[in-house]
Every structure is written in C-alpha cells, then in structure tokens.
Design an enzyme around this catalytic site. Sequence first.
Site, PDB file in Angstrom:
ATOM      1  N   GLY A 155      39.496  46.306  22.377  1.00  0.00           N
ATOM      2  CA  GLY A 155      39.279  44.743  23.721  1.00  0.00           C
ATOM      3  C   GLY A 155      37.408  45.195  23.867  1.00  0.00           C
ATOM      4  N   ASP A 156      36.346  45.183  24.744  1.00  0.00           N
ATOM      5  CA  ASP A 156      35.556  44.974  24.343  1.00  0.00           C
ATOM      6  C   ASP A 156      34.490  46.057  24.781  1.00  0.00           C
ATOM      7  OD1 ASP A 156      34.796  42.357  24.587  1.00  0.00           O
ATOM      8  OD2 ASP A 156      35.330  41.196  26.929  1.00  0.00           O
ATOM      9  N   GLY A 462      31.150  46.352  31.183  1.00  0.00           N
ATOM     10  CA  GLY A 462      32.283  46.965  31.619  1.00  0.00           C
ATOM     11  C   GLY A 462      32.378  48.378  31.892  1.00  0.00           C
TER      12      GLY A 462
END
Length: 496
Positions: A155-156, A462
């Site tokens: 993911g990010d 994030g």
Amino acid sequence: MGATGAAEPLQSVLWVKQQRCAVSLEPARALLRWWRSPGPGAGAPGADACSVPVSEIIAVEETDVHGKHQGSGKWQKMEKPYAFTASRPKHLLVFINPFGGKGQGKRIYERKVAPLFTLASITTDIIVTEHANQAKETLYEINIDKYDGIVCVGGDGMFSEVLHGLIGRTQRSAGVDQNHPRAVLVPSSLRIGIIPAGSTDCVCYSTVGTSDAETSALHIVVGDSLAMDVSSVHHNSTLLRYSVSLLGYGFYGDIIKDSEKKRWLGLARYDFSGLKTFLSHHCYEGTVSFLPAQHTVGSPRDRKPCRAGCFVCRQSKQQLEEEQKKALYGLEAAEDVEEWQVVCGKFLAINATNMSCACRRSPRGLSPAAHLGDGSSDLILIRKCSRFNFLRFLIRHTNQQDQFDFTFVEVYRVKKFQFTSKHMEDEDSDLKEGGKKRFGHICSSHPSCCCTVSNSSWNCDGEVLHSPAIEVRVHCQLVRLFARGIEENPKPDSHS
C-alpha cells in the site's frame, strides 16, 4: 495500452501486413497477439493491416499459415525485448509487504505480476519484508547501481518506505544534508514501480487512474516514466518526513492518530476513528504562512486535472527553472524576501496535497485539479464551522460538486508553507519567536480565539507527526515512477 486505429509514424509503429490482431480487452490489461497469415509481398499496409506502437509490444507469438502454433505454441520470450525501447527495465529490485491491506501482497505478485515480468524477460531480486522500515534500511545498505528500478508491492505505506530509502540514499551519495530545510535535493536515476496491494492505494490511483495490479505491472514492463513532486517536512532544522500525497492537520491528523491505537480492528479502524473524529468536531488555532506558487500555470479551482503528458506540469517546471535562474543572478527576489501570505484563525483541518489524493472512495480526491509535477502543493484551509457544514464539505469529496465552494474553505497553490500552533510546546519556542517577528503585524488584527487549548497531529501520508510546528517545501519532480499519468478515455470512433 492497446492497438491504435490510425497510422502513426513508421519509426514508432510496427506494421504487420495482412495480419489480424487479437487483443484481450479487459480494462487496461491488453496483451497483444499477432498471427501470421498469407498476404501480398512488400508494400504499404493493406486494408486488413492493423498497427500498434512498438513501445507497447510485450511479447510475440508466431503461428503457421493455418493458424497452428509453431513449436510449443507458448508466448515467445524475445532475446532482447527491451530493444523496442531503451527505457525498459531489465533487472528490478522488488519489495513485497505480506502484511499490508488484506495481506494479499505476495499472492498478487506471484499470480498477476511475476508472469508478466517473466514474459518480458525482466529479472528480479525479491525481498519479502518482515518488519517496518526494512525496505528503507535495505536501500541504504545494498548496491542499487545494478538495478533499473525499485518495485514495491503493498500500500501507500510500503511506497513511502521505498521513497524515503531511495531519496535518502541518493542525498547521502551526493553529500546533501537532508536536515537543511533549504537544501537542493538531488533526484534519483531509478524509477519506482507501485503494485497496489493496500487498503487505499492513493498514490497508485492518483498516478495511474486505477488500482489494478496488472495495469501497474504493464507500465513497469514498457518502461513508462512519470515525474512527481515531493514535499520535505522539517521542524527546527530536522527532517521529519517526505510527503507525496496528503499532509493533514486537525481532522485527518486526529483520525490517523486515533486509528493507530486501534490496529486490532483491522481496516475498520479508519471508519471508526473517522466517525469518532467527526463527532468530536475539534478545531485548532494557529498561523499558516505560505509562499504562493507564482510559477504555476494552473489554479486549484480551474477544473483541469493532471493527465498523461500534462501541459501544466511541463510548463510550470520550465517557468520554475527560469524563476530560480533569475533569483540566482539577482534579477528576481530571493525566497527569503519574497512576499509571504499569512492566515490566522481556528481550523477544523489544514490539508496540503501534492496530488489529487483520489481513491476508490473518492474518485476525484481532496483536490481534483492538483498536479503531480508542477512544483506546488494545494493548501486547503477549513475554518471552524458547524458540524453540518463540515459534513457537507466531506460529502462533496464523493461527488462532482466543487468542494471548495464554501465560505469557510480557502485553497491556495503554494511552493512552501509553515504552520505554527498557538499552543506550542516549549521546545518549539525558537520557531515561534521567528514567527512572531514575521507575522505579528498581520496577526494582531485577528482577535484571540477561545477554542480549547490543544494541539493536533499531522497525518503525513498515513504516518503520524506529533510536532505542531512544521516547515514544508515542495521539490519539483524529485522522483520518477513507472507510470504515464491518467489517460483520458478515448473518444468513440464515428466509423465503428
């Protein structure tokens, strides 16, 4: 990434006379198959000919005149498939996060990506990560000169690890001090490929237009290249992190901070923390100062999104370079004497986006007209308002309405900004005193606010940053991805 209907320059197109082209037309997953059939001799392509850009061809399968397979009938790996274009990678370093998202990273790579790499004769060194920051640490330690690119499967968060490792390694090799807020960072020659396998996959969605693993793999195979801005985040002459998507204080900062305490909930923690933060409706007082990005040719509300071959990114970079040359020779004001703009008040959220931040839940993103490589960030200020109005603002991220069309929302395109919380900790006193000298005469016109004495945290792609005082600078086109930007949907052929 399929065949084109009209002729293109012969230098870039492979003509196959009297041949029929069968293309798998699943969304953006096309592999091209060519069958040889009897036809006339040399000459211009006939009516039955079809063409495809050479740079898009991945592999070739040959059959006899009756359509029967030659030999094994399998796709033939070409001895030098990258001879089609020099930009194609030959050897890649692959990091796989087996825990991110739904824990499908390894499976996605093995089933969807590895076969394409094998087909294109791309060799790989694979590292399945076992702990946080392993990819970053590895990139600092190993010899990366033998690779043509770095691929991250996850993911990010996984992408951020690779980004930090690659930028940090490059600056160390170049002797650049990353902790200096005004350091001129050196771009890396290596491109980063993203195979989406996370919960949001914002970076992939915003640069490719979909979070499909095979689409991303094909962009890597054909050697696409897309330059992207990176923002550095500093506090008291110390680098905190780099950001490529969202840097958010207040609402988004509170969500990420609260969700970290609820990892046992899995992906549901983001929805739970989001609802909790919305109901809490906290606002934070502070001062935002910024340098407008006067070199850019677009604006946050011009409804001109960043697309493949973006004119705004290309032109803005040229004008930024001209601006920097003039400042170097004293023909234009240097940054320290440029006109800063200042905004004081109580804010529900302060967001800075280097890209649209689009994802499946928000197809247009937080700033639909943000550009990937124009050397600027869209600074979005959401002032204190009612809970109902804030909900209206959030809902507009999921539809086609202008989310900036509210009296309590302000948006600016900037190349640098600073934020200072009114209730800073003692350790931030030095930066606060500097802020008073610069902003005192402007902020004095704003009466003191009566919001609760508290600080939020920053959500940096994030990750949580706890410092309430930061300095952010955009570095134009610092990294390159294996991507080409979001492509416009082709107009329907009137003859079809």
